[in-house]
Scaffold this active site. Structure first.
Site, PDB file in Angstrom:
ATOM      1  N   GLU A  43      11.266 -36.509  18.137  1.00  0.00           N
ATOM      2  CA  GLU A  43      10.135 -35.581  18.339  1.00  0.00           C
ATOM      3  C   GLU A  43       8.832 -36.296  18.049  1.00  0.00           C
ATOM      4  O   GLU A  43       8.746 -37.075  17.103  1.00  0.00           O
ATOM      5  CB  GLU A  43      10.212 -34.382  17.369  1.00  0.00           C
ATOM      6  CG  GLU A  43      11.265 -33.368  17.697  1.00  0.00           C
ATOM      7  CD  GLU A  43      11.247 -32.177  16.731  1.00  0.00           C
ATOM      8  OE1 GLU A  43      10.201 -31.894  16.117  1.00  0.00           O
ATOM      9  OE2 GLU A  43      12.314 -31.553  16.593  1.00  0.00           O
ATOM     10  N   GLU A  58      16.079 -32.197  11.023  1.00  0.00           N
ATOM     11  CA  GLU A  58      15.196 -32.084   9.854  1.00  0.00           C
ATOM     12  C   GLU A  58      15.788 -31.284   8.693  1.00  0.00           C
ATOM     13  O   GLU A  58      15.310 -30.191   8.372  1.00  0.00           O
ATOM     14  CB  GLU A  58      13.850 -31.475  10.264  1.00  0.00           C
ATOM     15  CG  GLU A  58      13.056 -32.362  11.177  1.00  0.00           C
ATOM     16  CD  GLU A  58      11.655 -31.819  11.464  1.00  0.00           C
ATOM     17  OE1 GLU A  58      11.316 -30.718  10.993  1.00  0.00           O
ATOM     18  OE2 GLU A  58      10.897 -32.516  12.169  1.00  0.00           O
TER      19      GLU A  58
HETATM   20  C1  FCB Z   1       9.431 -29.981  13.796  1.00  0.00           C
HETATM   21  C2  FCB Z   1      10.562 -29.116  14.306  1.00  0.00           C
HETATM   22  C3  FCB Z   1      10.332 -28.586  15.695  1.00  0.00           C
HETATM   23  C4  FCB Z   1       8.909 -28.153  15.898  1.00  0.00           C
HETATM   24  C5  FCB Z   1       7.961 -29.256  15.504  1.00  0.00           C
HETATM   25  C6  FCB Z   1       6.505 -28.947  15.737  1.00  0.00           C
HETATM   26  O1  FCB Z   1       9.404 -29.932  12.410  1.00  0.00           O
HETATM   27  O2  FCB Z   1      11.746 -29.849  14.311  1.00  0.00           O
HETATM   28  O3  FCB Z   1      11.242 -27.546  15.900  1.00  0.00           O
HETATM   29  O4  FCB Z   1       8.666 -26.987  15.240  1.00  0.00           O
HETATM   30  O5  FCB Z   1       8.143 -29.593  14.164  1.00  0.00           O
END
Ligand code: FCB
Length: 484
Positions: free
Chosen positions: A357, A166
């Protein structure tokens, strides 16, 4: 693949990040990171929390891997802490720090779990920041050197790599709005310069990985920013796709600015227009350096914006309706984002996708029976994963899904307020308690997704309240009309 499940080779996984779970911030020669510095800053982290201990994974990793094995995951996405490997960010390598990941990788492989290693999940060595951090162009080479050290040590066993997690967040929140480490508020042009260097660092890392692990599969994990058409009418779908791929405002909150250079070797034209004079000057050879071939595109995907084709044909974002479901983090629940996100990303970038994620924060706690009941997580995941299944069934090449997170952890500026884990963690004792969702996800994995497709899966945990629910239903039936 049958309609009921995912491809045989689909990887069901869980994800974590070093700083959020490891703790042990001074153990075995680890150097400080920008996050350690931010945690010391008054008011920077919710309720004054810090990640000095967090889940103490550094001392519980065997137990954690055993829990992952029992969960049945095929893949584990974790990150490597640059300040453990190179405490000063450059030069000397800390063998003890590297040794931790070496043992972790061996143990994962013994457990039949494929490691997916992320090189950078935000914990820049403080010493690198003191030399200018992402603002200093030299960081690109330093990051490449760090990548080389790691890949030389682990590349014989780790075949899946992610470079940056990110960039939108660590560049934008870290260097523009100041909420994340290092917590500075640069100008827009300085922030974009940091971003350019981060992309360049990605390019360097990909080259180093290829040079030292020829068969590696390399990916990149930006935030996905999916768009969801309000209806499936052609004009709404087209409007959603248009917004997905465009930059209408001068903000770092988008996908194309951070992914077009990686995949196409150029910044998006509308982005160059909206950022205007703030776009940093750079040698044109940088774009080729950034544009190293990647094997898959990671998407961190939590929610999406709904888009409609407005009266004059203009694409418009529809606000999340008042009272519509939101998570503990106040993020809108938009399960269709898990269909449209990968679909649009594949349409634009043509790369196989890994959901690096996805998950939900809830205010979970152990109940009086000692268990952690999280039916909303089960419901959330059931909805999102059914949408992922739809994308896969329609031929979008999604290779893997990593649930965020394996265990509750330190949620950056929000401290321990948000719980994203399938495994509950008591931060006072480091006790792990698998939540109901852990058992549910286990079943999803075991059936390669087939368990998702029956509604029983989501309701299984509340079935024991059948008698009470019937009673309530009869009360409701007794009052068929709303009181006027
Ligand atoms: C993302 C991050 C991860 C975590 C999630 C909830 O932005 O990559 O580390 O904090 O959100």
């Amino acid at each position: 693949m049958t309609e009921e499940c995912f491809p045989d080779e689909f990887v069901w996984g869980v994800a974590t990040a070093a700083y959020q779970i490891e703790g042990a911030v001074t153990a075995d020669g680890r150097g400080p990171s920008v996050w350690d510095m931010l945690c010391r800053k008054e008011g920077a982290i919710w309720a004054g929390h810090d990640a000095d201990v967090t889940t103490d994974h550094y001392h519980h990793w065997r137990q954690d891997v055993a829990l992952f094995r029992e969960l049945g995951v095929g893949g584990y996405r974790f990150s490597i802490a640059w300040p453990r490997v190179q405490p000063d960010g450059v030069g000397a390598v800390n063998d003890k720090g590297l040794g931790f990941y070496d043992r972790l990788v061996d143990t994962l492989l013994e457990a039949g779990i494929t490691p997916y290693a992320t090189l950078f999940h935000w914990d820049m060595p403080l010493a690198v920041y003191h030399r200018g951090g992402w603002l200093n162009r030299d960081v690109c080479g330093w990051f490449g050197d760090y990548a080389e050290v790691v890949v030389k040590a682990l590349g014989d066993r780790v075949h899946h790599w992610l470079t940056l997690n990110e960039p939108q967040v660590f560049v934008g929140c870290g260097h523009y709005d100041g909420r994340h480490a290092p917590g500075v508020r640069y100008s827009m042009s300085e922030m974009l310069r940091c971003g350019h260097h981060a992309l360049l660092a990605h390019g360097h890392a990909v080259q180093r990985i290829r040079a030292h692990a020829a068969s590696a599969r390399v990916g990149y994990a930006p935030m996905a920013f999916p768009k969801v058409p309000r209806t499936e009418a052609d004009e709404d779908v087209a409007a959603a796709y248009r917004i997905f791929g465009s930059m209408r405002q001068a903000t770092h909150w988008n996908l194309p600015w951070w992914t077009d250079p990686v995949v196409f070797g150029e910044y998006p034209e509308d982005g160059l227009r909206v950022f205007g004079k703030d776009v940093p000057a750079f040698p044109s050879s940088d774009l080729a350096q950034i544009n190293q071939p990647i094997d898959f595109l990671g998407l961190n995907l939590y929610d999406g914006q709904v888009v409609v084709s407005g009266a004059d044909g203009e694409a418009e974002v529809v606000p999340h309706p008042p009272g519509a479901p939101i998570t503990g983090f106040n993020w809108p629940m938009t399960p269709e984002a898990m269909y449209w996100g990968p679909k649009f990303a594949y349409q634009r970038y043509g790369k196989p996708i890994a959901i690096t994620e996805n998950g939900v924060s809830l205010r979970d706690w152990p109940s009086m029976d000692g268990r952690v009941h999280d039916p909303q997580r089960v419901d959330f995941l059931n909805r999102y994963l059914r949408n992922l299944h739809r994308a896969v069934a329609e031929g979008v090449p999604v290779e893997a899904y990593f649930h965020w997170s394996a265990l509750d952890n330190f949620e950056w500026a929000d401290g321990f307020r948000e719980r994203f884990g399938l495994i509950h963690v008591d931060y006072q004792t480091a006790k792990r308690t698998p939540k109901d969702s852990y058992y549910w996800y286990r079943r999803v994995i075991e059936t390669n997704g087939a368990a998702l497709l029956g509604v029983e899966a989501a309701s299984a945990y509340t079935q024991r309240f059948e008698v009470e629910r019937k009673r309530v239903a009869s009360i409701l039936e007794a009052f068929p009309n709303a009181d006027r």
